[in-house]
Enzyme design. Sequence first.
Site, PDB file in Angstrom:
ATOM      1  N   TYR A   1       0.848  -1.200   0.000  1.00  0.00           N
ATOM      2  CA  TYR A   1       0.000   0.000   0.000  1.00  0.00           C
ATOM      3  C   TYR A   1       0.885   1.253   0.000  1.00  0.00           C
ATOM      4  O   TYR A   1       0.748   2.129  -0.869  1.00  0.00           O
ATOM      5  CB  TYR A   1      -0.931  -0.011   1.213  1.00  0.00           C
ATOM      6  CG  TYR A   1      -1.609   1.313   1.446  1.00  0.00           C
ATOM      7  CD1 TYR A   1      -2.453   1.867   0.487  1.00  0.00           C
ATOM      8  CD2 TYR A   1      -1.379   2.034   2.623  1.00  0.00           C
ATOM      9  CE1 TYR A   1      -3.053   3.103   0.686  1.00  0.00           C
ATOM     10  CE2 TYR A   1      -1.984   3.259   2.829  1.00  0.00           C
ATOM     11  CZ  TYR A   1      -2.815   3.793   1.861  1.00  0.00           C
ATOM     12  OH  TYR A   1      -3.401   5.014   2.054  1.00  0.00           O
TER      13      TYR A   1
ATOM     14  N   PHE B   1      -5.248  -4.626  19.460  1.00  0.00           N
ATOM     15  CA  PHE B   1      -4.123  -5.387  18.905  1.00  0.00           C
ATOM     16  C   PHE B   1      -2.800  -5.027  19.587  1.00  0.00           C
ATOM     17  O   PHE B   1      -2.070  -4.165  19.111  1.00  0.00           O
ATOM     18  CB  PHE B   1      -4.024  -5.143  17.396  1.00  0.00           C
ATOM     19  CG  PHE B   1      -5.231  -5.622  16.629  1.00  0.00           C
ATOM     20  CD1 PHE B   1      -5.780  -6.879  16.867  1.00  0.00           C
ATOM     21  CD2 PHE B   1      -5.835  -4.809  15.671  1.00  0.00           C
ATOM     22  CE1 PHE B   1      -6.887  -7.324  16.158  1.00  0.00           C
ATOM     23  CE2 PHE B   1      -6.942  -5.240  14.954  1.00  0.00           C
ATOM     24  CZ  PHE B   1      -7.475  -6.501  15.212  1.00  0.00           C
TER      25      PHE B   1
ATOM     26  N   ARG C   1      -0.986  -6.729  15.660  1.00  0.00           N
ATOM     27  CA  ARG C   1      -1.341  -6.882  14.245  1.00  0.00           C
ATOM     28  C   ARG C   1      -0.048  -6.699  13.446  1.00  0.00           C
ATOM     29  O   ARG C   1       0.731  -5.780  13.741  1.00  0.00           O
ATOM     30  CB  ARG C   1      -2.365  -5.791  13.893  1.00  0.00           C
ATOM     31  CG  ARG C   1      -3.050  -5.956  12.580  1.00  0.00           C
ATOM     32  CD  ARG C   1      -4.165  -4.941  12.416  1.00  0.00           C
ATOM     33  NE  ARG C   1      -3.671  -3.567  12.273  1.00  0.00           N
ATOM     34  CZ  ARG C   1      -4.455  -2.512  12.021  1.00  0.00           C
ATOM     35  NH1 ARG C   1      -5.753  -2.663  11.899  1.00  0.00           N
ATOM     36  NH2 ARG C   1      -3.945  -1.305  11.899  1.00  0.00           N
TER      37      ARG C   1
HETATM   38  N1  UDP Z   1      -6.512  -1.218  16.256  1.00  0.00           N
HETATM   39  C1  UDP Z   1      -6.998  -2.079  17.241  1.00  0.00           C
HETATM   40  N2  UDP Z   1      -8.184  -2.721  17.006  1.00  0.00           N
HETATM   41  C2  UDP Z   1      -8.929  -2.551  15.863  1.00  0.00           C
HETATM   42  C3  UDP Z   1      -8.432  -1.655  14.869  1.00  0.00           C
HETATM   43  C4  UDP Z   1      -7.223  -1.026  15.098  1.00  0.00           C
HETATM   44  O1  UDP Z   1      -6.365  -2.263  18.285  1.00  0.00           O
HETATM   45  O2  UDP Z   1      -9.997  -3.159  15.726  1.00  0.00           O
HETATM   46  C5  UDP Z   1      -5.241  -0.511  16.470  1.00  0.00           C
HETATM   47  C6  UDP Z   1      -4.196  -0.844  15.416  1.00  0.00           C
HETATM   48  O3  UDP Z   1      -3.450  -1.976  15.792  1.00  0.00           O
HETATM   49  C7  UDP Z   1      -3.373   0.443  15.410  1.00  0.00           C
HETATM   50  C8  UDP Z   1      -4.387   1.542  15.742  1.00  0.00           C
HETATM   51  O4  UDP Z   1      -5.493   0.863  16.346  1.00  0.00           O
HETATM   52  O5  UDP Z   1      -2.416   0.400  16.446  1.00  0.00           O
HETATM   53  C9  UDP Z   1      -4.872   2.302  14.517  1.00  0.00           C
HETATM   54  O6  UDP Z   1      -5.299   1.355  13.537  1.00  0.00           O
HETATM   55  P1  UDP Z   1      -6.144   1.751  12.251  1.00  0.00           P
HETATM   56  O7  UDP Z   1      -6.430   0.472  11.521  1.00  0.00           O
HETATM   57  O8  UDP Z   1      -7.318   2.560  12.671  1.00  0.00           O
HETATM   58  O9  UDP Z   1      -5.187   2.695  11.422  1.00  0.00           O
HETATM   59  P2  UDP Z   1      -3.692   2.471  10.857  1.00  0.00           P
HETATM   60  O10 UDP Z   1      -2.773   2.979  11.933  1.00  0.00           O
HETATM   61  O11 UDP Z   1      -3.521   1.024  10.550  1.00  0.00           O
HETATM   62  O12 UDP Z   1      -3.646   3.319   9.647  1.00  0.00           O
END
Ligand code: UDP
Length: 333
Positions: A145, A210, A284
Amino acid sequence: MILITGGAGYIGSHLAMVLLEKGRDIVIFDSLELGHIEIINILKKYGNVKFIQGNLKKLDDIRGAFLVNKIDSVVHFAAYSQVAESVKNPQKYYYNNVYGTLNLLNAMIEFGVKKVVFSSTAATYGEPEYVPIDEKHLQRPINAYGSSKLTVEKIMDDYDRAYGLKSVRLRYFNVAGADSKSRIGEWHEPETHLIPNILKADETKIFKMFGDDYDTPDGTCVRDYINVEDLADAHIKALEYLNNGGGTDYFNLGTGNGNSVKEVFDACEEVLGRKIPLEVCPRRDGDPAKLVADNKKARSILGWKPERSLLDSIKTAEAWEKSLQKIKSGIIL
Ligand code: UDP
């Protein structure tokens, strides 16, 4: 007229709403693969929107948009944006985000349109070497991405040198919130983002956090949550910058402040006024511990600054969740 690709999606529709409220005529080009016709129908209530359903992977679709409309500038949102999916299926990301953008840029050159604002991302920086991240930070993406977006940034530099195409690349950090009047908002199927996932959680759908063992003050990841209406304002400023003769440039868009997943979770409980069921899960893949923007460059050159707080974003996201339920059940048409 301004052409907005991906205008039926989350961020594009918020820019569309702001432009319509300013009385501007817009053309939205969207495949509706991820965008929603319901959002287009809502936007149409607020001004002159011409909607073209088309796919950037088909050159003639996008050429058609330029053929029949007097377009002077483009804001390009249409893209796939899920990091995990991009790692599993890079082909899909390069084909859509890079080849699709090439078709758009080639059509722009053919029709003499030389101004584009592009949705780029903090993911182009990769694992941060320091925070806050400024625009001088090395761009070394760690997933397809981020690489697809960085490739487009490089293509845009070459197109400026060769064809005089002026681009503003806006590198978003974590976008949050919804329209302050709850008319439009975030609508992904499936939803992967933090705030909507917390707000949607209940006894049958426990919120999954996560990782709580990161090297951060409370062990959860720190992100910079920028409000979607503030982000839309930055696009307006970027368009003004290009219209005033500004050259190709790139800007981070974030608040400059970090919030941990735990802090966001607590703030959501406060807004909802109830306990939200929570399960701490393993990390994650590909999540850096901390991503925070240095936004000084956007402040000084674009004259932009974030106005809305994390709490504003959570409150508007919560109000939008209620509207979305009504839209999905056909109560709002
Ligand atoms: N996160 C989480 N649970 C969820 C979705 C996201 O704990 O259901 C955490 C994720 O691991 C990251 C933060 O929230 O640390 C932001 O994630 P998001 O997917 O919103 O945005 P990204 O940082 O990936 O662009």
